[in-house]
Design a protein around this motif. Structure first.
Motif, PDB file in Angstrom:
ATOM      1  N   VAL A 189       1.951 -14.130 -18.909  1.00  0.00           N
ATOM      2  CA  VAL A 189       1.138 -12.955 -19.203  1.00  0.00           C
ATOM      3  C   VAL A 189       0.073 -12.829 -18.119  1.00  0.00           C
ATOM      4  CG1 VAL A 189      -0.448 -14.282 -20.667  1.00  0.00           C
ATOM      5  CG2 VAL A 189      -0.338 -11.805 -20.925  1.00  0.00           C
ATOM      6  N   ALA A 190      -0.261 -11.590 -17.762  1.00  0.00           N
ATOM      7  CA  ALA A 190      -1.313 -11.347 -16.772  1.00  0.00           C
ATOM      8  C   ALA A 190      -2.328 -10.358 -17.327  1.00  0.00           C
ATOM      9  CB  ALA A 190      -0.727 -10.797 -15.475  1.00  0.00           C
ATOM     10  N   LEU A 191      -3.593 -10.635 -17.047  1.00  0.00           N
ATOM     11  CA  LEU A 191      -4.681  -9.716 -17.378  1.00  0.00           C
ATOM     12  C   LEU A 191      -5.180  -8.984 -16.137  1.00  0.00           C
ATOM     13  CD1 LEU A 191      -6.741 -11.994 -19.795  1.00  0.00           C
ATOM     14  CD2 LEU A 191      -4.817 -10.499 -20.310  1.00  0.00           C
ATOM     15  N   ARG A 192      -4.706  -9.434 -14.957  1.00  0.00           N
ATOM     16  CA  ARG A 192      -5.050  -8.787 -13.690  1.00  0.00           C
ATOM     17  C   ARG A 192      -3.952  -9.096 -12.685  1.00  0.00           C
ATOM     18  NH1 ARG A 192      -9.323 -11.685 -11.974  1.00  0.00           N
ATOM     19  NH2 ARG A 192      -8.024 -12.820 -10.485  1.00  0.00           N
ATOM     20  N   GLY A 193      -3.626  -8.134 -11.829  1.00  0.00           N
ATOM     21  CA  GLY A 193      -2.597  -8.340 -10.829  1.00  0.00           C
ATOM     22  C   GLY A 193      -3.055  -9.261  -9.711  1.00  0.00           C
ATOM     23  N   VAL A 194      -2.212  -9.362  -8.694  1.00  0.00           N
ATOM     24  CA  VAL A 194      -2.438 -10.261  -7.564  1.00  0.00           C
ATOM     25  C   VAL A 194      -3.038  -9.489  -6.400  1.00  0.00           C
ATOM     26  CG1 VAL A 194      -1.333 -11.831  -5.932  1.00  0.00           C
ATOM     27  CG2 VAL A 194      -0.447 -11.630  -8.270  1.00  0.00           C
ATOM     28  N   SER A 195      -4.064 -10.047  -5.760  1.00  0.00           N
ATOM     29  CA  SER A 195      -4.638  -9.453  -4.549  1.00  0.00           C
ATOM     30  C   SER A 195      -3.957 -10.056  -3.333  1.00  0.00           C
ATOM     31  CB  SER A 195      -6.151  -9.703  -4.489  1.00  0.00           C
ATOM     32  OG  SER A 195      -6.799  -9.140  -5.605  1.00  0.00           O
ATOM     33  N   LEU A 196      -3.126  -9.275  -2.657  1.00  0.00           N
ATOM     34  CA  LEU A 196      -2.392  -9.780  -1.498  1.00  0.00           C
ATOM     35  C   LEU A 196      -3.318  -9.905  -0.294  1.00  0.00           C
ATOM     36  CD1 LEU A 196       0.872  -7.698  -1.894  1.00  0.00           C
ATOM     37  CD2 LEU A 196       0.510 -10.104  -2.472  1.00  0.00           C
ATOM     38  N   PRO A 197      -3.273 -11.027   0.431  1.00  0.00           N
ATOM     39  CA  PRO A 197      -4.234 -11.247   1.521  1.00  0.00           C
ATOM     40  C   PRO A 197      -4.060 -10.312   2.706  1.00  0.00           C
ATOM     41  CG  PRO A 197      -2.589 -12.996   1.455  1.00  0.00           C
ATOM     42  CD  PRO A 197      -2.401 -12.190   0.211  1.00  0.00           C
ATOM     43  N   ASP A 198      -2.839  -9.812   2.935  1.00  0.00           N
ATOM     44  CA  ASP A 198      -2.646  -8.951   4.108  1.00  0.00           C
ATOM     45  C   ASP A 198      -3.077  -7.507   3.867  1.00  0.00           C
ATOM     46  OD1 ASP A 198      -0.626  -8.720   2.285  1.00  0.00           O
ATOM     47  OD2 ASP A 198       0.968  -8.433   3.756  1.00  0.00           O
ATOM     48  N   THR A 199      -3.135  -7.093   2.603  1.00  0.00           N
ATOM     49  CA  THR A 199      -3.512  -5.715   2.303  1.00  0.00           C
ATOM     50  C   THR A 199      -4.748  -5.611   1.426  1.00  0.00           C
ATOM     51  OG1 THR A 199      -2.124  -5.642   0.321  1.00  0.00           O
ATOM     52  CG2 THR A 199      -1.102  -4.994   2.410  1.00  0.00           C
ATOM     53  N   ALA A 200      -5.143  -6.717   0.797  1.00  0.00           N
ATOM     54  CA  ALA A 200      -6.281  -6.757  -0.121  1.00  0.00           C
ATOM     55  C   ALA A 200      -6.105  -5.789  -1.290  1.00  0.00           C
ATOM     56  CB  ALA A 200      -7.590  -6.467   0.603  1.00  0.00           C
ATOM     57  N   ARG A 201      -4.849  -5.477  -1.621  1.00  0.00           N
ATOM     58  CA  ARG A 201      -4.587  -4.606  -2.758  1.00  0.00           C
ATOM     59  C   ARG A 201      -3.919  -5.406  -3.875  1.00  0.00           C
ATOM     60  NH1 ARG A 201       0.716  -3.458  -3.377  1.00  0.00           N
ATOM     61  NH2 ARG A 201       2.102  -3.845  -1.600  1.00  0.00           N
ATOM     62  N   ASP A 202      -4.103  -4.952  -5.094  1.00  0.00           N
ATOM     63  CA  ASP A 202      -3.455  -5.596  -6.230  1.00  0.00           C
ATOM     64  C   ASP A 202      -2.007  -5.121  -6.330  1.00  0.00           C
ATOM     65  OD1 ASP A 202      -5.778  -6.843  -6.789  1.00  0.00           O
ATOM     66  OD2 ASP A 202      -6.276  -5.698  -8.591  1.00  0.00           O
ATOM     67  N   THR A 203      -1.131  -6.037  -6.765  1.00  0.00           N
ATOM     68  CA  THR A 203       0.285  -5.692  -6.902  1.00  0.00           C
ATOM     69  C   THR A 203       0.514  -4.718  -8.038  1.00  0.00           C
ATOM     70  OG1 THR A 203       0.553  -7.675  -8.247  1.00  0.00           O
ATOM     71  CG2 THR A 203       1.113  -7.845  -5.899  1.00  0.00           C
TER      72      THR A 203
END
Length: 329
Positions: A188-202
């Motif tokens: 389960v996730a309460l927040r997505g992933v912040s990708l280091p190359d784009t700094a955006r959440d998945t």
């Protein structure tokens, strides 16, 4: 000497350098830094090799050492290692008994490990065990069938212990394949992933939403629902896991509560207590439990529950001594 600044492109190399330096009593870089291996290999033992994209630490490098892996190959963030990395690991760690590849069921990982095994033909005896423990069986852009998630720790530990005790390549293959139907996980996730190359959440969640059935690459889950309390969340994770496992009266249940990278220990321990209560309602009492952060998705806020129904022999292998950066007993 001026050191180059760290960037998203150099993050993985810098991280691995720091890891190896911090645990140089256990691990060392392999040829040209293509992989990380045990500092001291055991002659005549099957080499157990795994790997995958970065961003899941301590998986896989954190599990290199006595009683577990001989080598791990790391790709860029959420990207499979290349066949030449995997082949180099086989060349350097095969001390005569062959190589067992432990592969999470994602298309890129499966393809590249298969290519490496084909390239190794004539040089090494190779077998492969595919980990596919995810109880969330909905459509995925990264895998066909069940994804390999936190249950990978169970497979790597049990097969690593068996190899340490001298089990041959065919025996390890049979042991790994036999685990598949008795191992399930759900996240389960309460927040997505912040990708280091784009700094955006998945993926983006509202303040009152959660995603059930997420993968470890920031994939959206099976469904999105209102954010619930801890007890309801644990039940939502336990129910599909229990529904997909056989009823085995003589099994030794192993429970793993795993953080995805952004969940503090106090919440993981709370989830563990709640999961034991839910399992107890079904007459299941974990023979052993493991609680902590073992298979991450960078900084995702969330967790997964893994249940393995182990045979007495498998349970003994789980309990066997291990000495790695992430697991020691």
């Amino acid at each position: 000497m001026t050191r180059r600044p760290s960037t998203a492109q150099t993050l993985v190399a810098d991280s691995l350098a720091g890891f190896v330096a911090a645990h140089e009593d256990l691990v060392a870089f392999g040829l040209e830094g293509k992989f990380v291996r045990r500092r001291r290999l055991t002659p005549g033992k099957v080499a157990v090799i795994s790997g995958g994209g970065a961003g899941h630490e301590p998986l896989h490098c954190g599990f290199i050492g006595a009683g577990m892996l001989d080598a791990a190959c790391t790709g860029h963030v959420f990207t499979s290692p290349t066949p030449d990395q995997i082949l180099a690991a086989m060349d350097e760690t095969d001390t005569g008994a062959g190589c067992l590849l432990v592969v999470k069921n994602y298309d890129g990982d499966v393809m590249n490990f298969e290519m490496a095994a084909e390239m190794a033909a004539g040089r090494h005896h190779v077998e492969t065990v595919i980990v596919e423990d995810d109880a969330a069986t909905g459509p995925s852009v990264r895998s066909r069938g069940r994804r390999g998630v936190a249950g990978t720790v169970v497979v790597e530990k049990i097969l690593g212990a068996a190899a340490e005790q001298g089990t041959d390549l065919a025996g390890l293959k049979a042991l790994g394949d036999g685990l598949s139907g008795r191992l399930r996980s759900m996240g389960v996730a309460l927040r997505g992933v912040s990708l280091p190359d784009t700094a955006r959440d998945t993926f983006a969640l509202g303040p009152d939403e959660m995603e059930i059935g997420v993968g470890i690459h920031g994939e959206p889950g099976l469904y999105r629902t209102r954010r619930a309390g801890a007890e309801e969340i644990v039940r939502l994770l336990c129910e599909p896991v229990l529904a997909q496992l056989p009823h085995l009266a003589e099994a030794h249940p192993l429970l793993i509560v795993n953080g995805f990278g952004g969940t503090p220990p106090i919440e993981l321990n709370r989830a563990h207590a709640l999961a034991r209560a839910v399992l107890g309602e079904r007459g299941l009492v974990p023979a052993r439990a493991l609680v902590g952060t073992f298979v991450t998705s960078l900084d995702m806020a969330g967790l997964s529950l893994t249940l393995a129904l182990l045979t007495p022999a498998e349970f003994a292998l789980w309990c066997a001594p291990v000495r790695t950066a992430a697991l020691v007993w």
